[in-house]
Design a protein around this motif. Sequence first.
Motif, PDB file in Angstrom:
ATOM      1  N   THR A   1       0.838  -1.198   0.000  1.00 57.03           N
ATOM      2  CA  THR A   1       0.000   0.000   0.000  1.00 57.03           C
ATOM      3  C   THR A   1       0.876   1.253   0.000  1.00 57.03           C
ATOM      4  O   THR A   1       0.617   2.211  -0.737  1.00 57.03           O
ATOM      5  CB  THR A   1      -0.935   0.001   1.227  1.00 57.03           C
ATOM      6  OG1 THR A   1      -1.746  -1.169   1.176  1.00 57.03           O
ATOM      7  CG2 THR A   1      -1.814   1.236   1.249  1.00 57.03           C
TER       8      THR A   1
ATOM      9  N   ASN B   1       1.163   4.062  -3.056  1.00 60.81           N
ATOM     10  CA  ASN B   1       1.039   5.510  -2.860  1.00 60.81           C
ATOM     11  C   ASN B   1       2.253   6.255  -3.397  1.00 60.81           C
ATOM     12  O   ASN B   1       2.117   7.324  -4.000  1.00 60.81           O
ATOM     13  CB  ASN B   1       0.825   5.829  -1.378  1.00 60.81           C
ATOM     14  CG  ASN B   1      -0.534   5.385  -0.893  1.00 60.81           C
ATOM     15  OD1 ASN B   1      -1.478   5.278  -1.658  1.00 60.81           O
ATOM     16  ND2 ASN B   1      -0.628   5.099   0.392  1.00 60.81           N
TER      17      ASN B   1
ATOM     18  N   GLU C   1      -7.911   3.192  -3.685  1.00 57.78           N
ATOM     19  CA  GLU C   1      -6.573   2.677  -3.377  1.00 57.78           C
ATOM     20  C   GLU C   1      -6.558   1.143  -3.427  1.00 57.78           C
ATOM     21  O   GLU C   1      -5.644   0.551  -4.001  1.00 57.78           O
ATOM     22  CB  GLU C   1      -6.155   3.167  -1.995  1.00 57.78           C
ATOM     23  CG  GLU C   1      -4.743   2.821  -1.634  1.00 57.78           C
ATOM     24  CD  GLU C   1      -4.333   3.455  -0.317  1.00 57.78           C
ATOM     25  OE1 GLU C   1      -3.923   2.706   0.574  1.00 57.78           O
ATOM     26  OE2 GLU C   1      -4.439   4.692  -0.194  1.00 57.78           O
TER      27      GLU C   1
END
Length: 168
Positions: free
Chosen positions: A63, A67, A111
């Motif tokens: 994750t 990003n 996301e």
Amino acid sequence: MKCSIKKFSEMYETVYRDLYRYALCLMKNPQEAEDAVSEAVITAYENIHKLKKEEAFKSWIFTILTNKCKKRLKKALKETLGREEELPEQATAPDYDLAIDVKKAFFVLSEEEQILVGLSVFGGYCSQEIGEMMGLNPNTVRSKRSRALKKMECVLGSYGEDEKERRE
């Protein structure tokens, strides 16, 4: 979670190849991928105390990497779009336009959807592997990936319609 340098290194050792492969698929440039992974590792190390369970390390660091890649791609896209405005209309190649549209469609996703699509489409991971990384059932991975890809299709379709209108 409390974590020593040695423990962090051991956890990183289990995922570093996957991180690089994923970043390379997203960034399409070895140096950019290496930089994104380096930034993600530094951020992960600085924030390891926020990780509650060691078992979640892999999805957590992916994750973070997503990003970092997203931030770098947005920056590159802004720079590209800024330069594109300076070029005559004929200088823009159709494949280049499509690549920009695909990146825009990718950033419309949440996301979690970006991670799913990135790992499956760009990284080549199967639903079972993605499920293990993210703590999801493989069937859930498949259905969420399918919805995300359909969302991208819709976005790409609307970009195509906007392009047609612009040319007419």
